[in-house]
Design a protein around this motif. Structure first.
Motif, PDB file in Angstrom:
ATOM      1  N   THR A 136      18.134  42.420  46.419  1.00 14.48           N
ATOM      2  CA  THR A 136      17.809  42.250  44.998  1.00 14.48           C
ATOM      3  C   THR A 136      16.837  43.285  44.457  1.00 14.48           C
ATOM      4  O   THR A 136      16.631  43.370  43.242  1.00 14.48           O
ATOM      5  N   ALA A 137      16.215  44.067  45.336  1.00 19.79           N
ATOM      6  CA  ALA A 137      15.360  45.159  44.868  1.00 19.79           C
ATOM      7  C   ALA A 137      16.241  46.290  44.353  1.00 19.79           C
ATOM      8  O   ALA A 137      17.452  46.313  44.587  1.00 19.79           O
ATOM      9  N   ASP A 138      15.656  47.233  43.635  1.00 17.59           N
ATOM     10  CA  ASP A 138      16.445  48.355  43.137  1.00 17.59           C
ATOM     11  C   ASP A 138      16.968  49.203  44.296  1.00 17.59           C
ATOM     12  O   ASP A 138      18.172  49.466  44.392  1.00 17.59           O
ATOM     13  N   PHE A 139      16.057  49.654  45.147  1.00 17.21           N
ATOM     14  CA  PHE A 139      16.409  50.513  46.269  1.00 17.21           C
ATOM     15  C   PHE A 139      15.634  50.071  47.509  1.00 17.21           C
ATOM     16  O   PHE A 139      14.617  49.388  47.407  1.00 17.21           O
ATOM     17  N   SER A 160      11.937  40.851  54.206  1.00 15.18           N
ATOM     18  CA  SER A 160      12.463  39.598  53.662  1.00 15.18           C
ATOM     19  C   SER A 160      12.249  39.471  52.155  1.00 15.18           C
ATOM     20  O   SER A 160      13.034  38.809  51.470  1.00 15.18           O
ATOM     21  N   GLY A 161      11.218  40.116  51.625  1.00 15.54           N
ATOM     22  CA  GLY A 161      10.963  40.026  50.194  1.00 15.54           C
ATOM     23  C   GLY A 161      11.945  40.797  49.341  1.00 15.54           C
ATOM     24  O   GLY A 161      11.953  40.654  48.114  1.00 15.54           O
ATOM     25  N   LEU A 162      12.804  41.585  49.981  1.00 16.73           N
ATOM     26  CA  LEU A 162      13.754  42.409  49.234  1.00 16.73           C
ATOM     27  C   LEU A 162      15.136  41.790  49.140  1.00 16.73           C
ATOM     28  O   LEU A 162      16.024  42.339  48.476  1.00 16.73           O
ATOM     29  N   VAL A 163      15.322  40.646  49.802  1.00  8.72           N
ATOM     30  CA  VAL A 163      16.633  40.001  49.798  1.00  8.72           C
ATOM     31  C   VAL A 163      16.483  38.522  49.454  1.00  8.72           C
ATOM     32  O   VAL A 163      15.388  37.962  49.523  1.00  8.72           O
ATOM     33  N   ARG A 164      17.605  37.906  49.079  1.00  6.89           N
ATOM     34  CA  ARG A 164      17.662  36.459  48.872  1.00  6.89           C
ATOM     35  C   ARG A 164      18.906  35.933  49.566  1.00  6.89           C
ATOM     36  O   ARG A 164      19.919  36.645  49.662  1.00  6.89           O
ATOM     37  N   PRO A 165      18.889  34.697  50.037  1.00  6.91           N
ATOM     38  CA  PRO A 165      20.133  34.109  50.543  1.00  6.91           C
ATOM     39  C   PRO A 165      21.208  34.194  49.460  1.00  6.91           C
ATOM     40  O   PRO A 165      20.961  33.835  48.294  1.00  6.91           O
ATOM     41  N   THR A 194      28.559  52.954  39.112  1.00  4.47           N
ATOM     42  CA  THR A 194      28.409  51.522  38.817  1.00  4.47           C
ATOM     43  C   THR A 194      27.284  50.918  39.662  1.00  4.47           C
ATOM     44  O   THR A 194      27.328  49.743  40.014  1.00  4.47           O
ATOM     45  N   SER A 195      26.275  51.713  39.987  1.00  2.00           N
ATOM     46  CA  SER A 195      25.175  51.227  40.817  1.00  2.00           C
ATOM     47  C   SER A 195      23.865  51.785  40.296  1.00  2.00           C
ATOM     48  O   SER A 195      23.851  52.660  39.419  1.00  2.00           O
ATOM     49  N   VAL A 196      22.755  51.302  40.870  1.00  2.00           N
ATOM     50  CA  VAL A 196      21.454  51.783  40.426  1.00  2.00           C
ATOM     51  C   VAL A 196      21.193  53.226  40.857  1.00  2.00           C
ATOM     52  O   VAL A 196      20.151  53.784  40.511  1.00  2.00           O
ATOM     53  N   LYS A 197      22.122  53.832  41.570  1.00  2.00           N
ATOM     54  CA  LYS A 197      21.996  55.264  41.877  1.00  2.00           C
ATOM     55  C   LYS A 197      22.414  56.113  40.686  1.00  2.00           C
ATOM     56  O   LYS A 197      22.163  57.320  40.650  1.00  2.00           O
ATOM     57  N   GLY A 198      23.087  55.501  39.733  1.00  2.00           N
ATOM     58  CA  GLY A 198      23.559  56.199  38.547  1.00  2.00           C
ATOM     59  C   GLY A 198      24.708  55.427  37.940  1.00  2.00           C
ATOM     60  O   GLY A 198      25.551  54.889  38.660  1.00  2.00           O
ATOM     61  N   VAL A 199      24.759  55.354  36.610  1.00  4.04           N
ATOM     62  CA  VAL A 199      25.790  54.564  35.936  1.00  4.04           C
ATOM     63  C   VAL A 199      26.392  55.341  34.778  1.00  4.04           C
ATOM     64  O   VAL A 199      25.706  56.100  34.090  1.00  4.04           O
ATOM     65  N   ASP A 200      27.705  55.154  34.580  1.00  2.00           N
ATOM     66  CA  ASP A 200      28.272  55.602  33.314  1.00  2.00           C
ATOM     67  C   ASP A 200      28.146  54.437  32.340  1.00  2.00           C
ATOM     68  O   ASP A 200      27.575  53.384  32.666  1.00  2.00           O
ATOM     69  N   CYS A 201      28.659  54.595  31.134  1.00  3.57           N
ATOM     70  CA  CYS A 201      28.396  53.587  30.102  1.00  3.57           C
ATOM     71  C   CYS A 201      28.960  52.217  30.471  1.00  3.57           C
ATOM     72  O   CYS A 201      28.273  51.200  30.361  1.00  3.57           O
ATOM     73  N   SER A 202      30.213  52.188  30.933  1.00  2.78           N
ATOM     74  CA  SER A 202      30.819  50.908  31.277  1.00  2.78           C
ATOM     75  C   SER A 202      30.354  50.403  32.637  1.00  2.78           C
ATOM     76  O   SER A 202      30.344  49.189  32.886  1.00  2.78           O
TER      77      SER A 202
END
Length: 411
Positions: free
Chosen positions: A183-186, A233-238, A270-278
């Motif tokens: 759930t963290a960005d990276f 553990s703080g970077l993930v959730r079940p 389509t990821s937090v590494k880079g996104v186009d508009c859609s």
């Protein structure tokens, strides 16, 4: 986001017709023309969107090789050939998935972000991306690439090293296993429960891995290809807990959207590494439990239409009155605001005339001409709006009900 298209039938015809060594084996031109017409007719009827279905025709040395994902298209084409009494042409049809993938018609992405391309080569245009832990359909294998179908139905090619093929039983086991979502960005996973240990891979928001235990402040995980690693553990959730907490409200969708402020524009991203508009709008909804169509021209067909135009022209007063936060705004190239304008851009409405979108970077602009962050509508024209929140539409698919993430077989 540009559409993903195959070569047209006319292009294939002229490529074939121009081959000097093929003239002697080429069938009568009237037969060729008739077959070409039947192929185009079949494609238009059964494959209106070449991004989500395939009907490809490739003539070669007097024979005609067709491959398609559509069983009905195959049956229709063969029936038309028979009805037109075409008997002097050799036609073969390859129904996908084909024998090149053997019995493995499903795979799970094993990279943080898998790049999908328009053709099976590294130099080909980036079409879209898929996140770690996502199930894809394997349709074909060629030159070290798999042609895959994503959960939203998009078809493109990805390196074979990006995907782990799995049997039906292995897929079911993976779907029923306890998993975590990053759930963290990276971030990174490690070979031991120690951030000084060797890294196993990078991680990006939305990645899904199998839970394999706890080691101090770390969660032990397993990748689809069997690699084991440790994540803070703080970077993930079940995953089940995360999925149960997804409430696709306007507030939540826009919270995710704003968390991506400043991300670079990436064609096909389509990821937090880079996104186009859609890819940006897709990610904002995905992280709130909803899978939406991939491209802007597909997204504009989903949800509830919102009236923002008067005489095919943006009516700002009407737009401010009718729009709600998290509605999608659609733009067309050029100055024309015709109802059938070609959609080339999409944004999320924030309220008070402002919208957030990926254009150079993820940023906020306004449709109000006197606002300091006003966006120039001369080149990017607002022509439509759609509402996704609280809409029942088969094109808007809850992750909690999708076979790519949840087992459809009763325990």
């Amino acid at each position: 986001m540009k559409s993903l298209y195959s070569l047209s039938f006319f292009t294939l015809f002229f490529l074939f017709h121009g081959r000097g060594n093929a003239q002697s084996t080429m069938p009568d031109s009237a037969v060729l023309k008739k077959i070409m017409h039947i192929a185009e007719q079949t494609a238009n009827r059964f494959v209106p969107d070449k991004r989500t279905a395939i009907f490809e025709w490739q003539p070669a040395d007097g024979s005609y090789h067709i491959q398609t994902t559509e069983t009905e298209a195959k049956a229709y084409f063969l029936q038309q050939i028979a009805d037109n009494h075409i008997s002097n042409a050799k036609v073969t049809i390859n129904l996908l998935p084909d024998s090149s993938v053997a019995s493995y018609v499903t795979g799970i992405v094993n990279l943080s972000v898998a790049n999908l391309r328009t053709a099976p080569r590294n130099q080909a245009e980036l079409a879209t991306q898929v996140l770690l832990g996502t199930k894809v359909d394997l349709l074909q294998k060629k030159d070290g690439y798999y042609r895959v179908r994503t959960p939203e139905g998009y078809i493109a090619w990805t390196s074979a090293s990006s995907v782990t093929p799995v049997s039906a039983s292995a897929l079911q086991q993976w779907q029923r296993s306890k998993k975590v979502i990053f759930t963290a960005d990276f971030g990174h996973s490690y070979s031991a429960p120690d951030e000084q240990s060797l890294r196993v891979s990078d991680l990006a928001m939305g990645n899904i891995l199998t839970w394999d235990g706890i080691a101090g402040d770390f969660v032990k995980v397993q990748y689809p290809d069997g690699r084991q690693a440790y994540i803070r553990s703080g970077l993930v959730r079940p995953f089940d807990e995360w999925l149960g907490s997804r409430h696709p409200t306007a507030e939540n969708v826009l919270h995710t959207a704003k968390s991506m402020m400043g991300l670079p524009y990436l064609w096909g991203g389509t990821s937090v590494k880079g996104v186009d508009c859609s890819g940006f709008t897709k990610t904002a909804y995905y992280m709130n439990g909803i899978i939406i169509p991939r491209d802007a021209s597909q997204q504009v067909l989903a949800g509830q239409p919102i009236d923002i135009l008067t005489a095919d022209t943006l009516d700002v007063t009407k737009a401010l009155s009718n729009l709600r936060p998290a509605d999608l705004l659609f733009f067309a190239s050029g100055k024309g605001r015709t109802p059938d304008a070609r959609i080339t851009h999409v944004a999320l409405y924030l309220g008070n005339g402002e919208f957030i979108h990926s254009a150079g970077t993820v940023r906020i602009n306004s449709m109000l001409s006197d606002a300091p962050n006003y966006s120039d509508f001369e080149t990017r024209t607002l022509v439509a709006a759609r509402r996704y929140i609280d809409q029942a539409d088969p094109a808007l698919q809850p992750i909690s009900q999708h076979s790519a993430y949840i087992s459809q077989t009763a325990d």
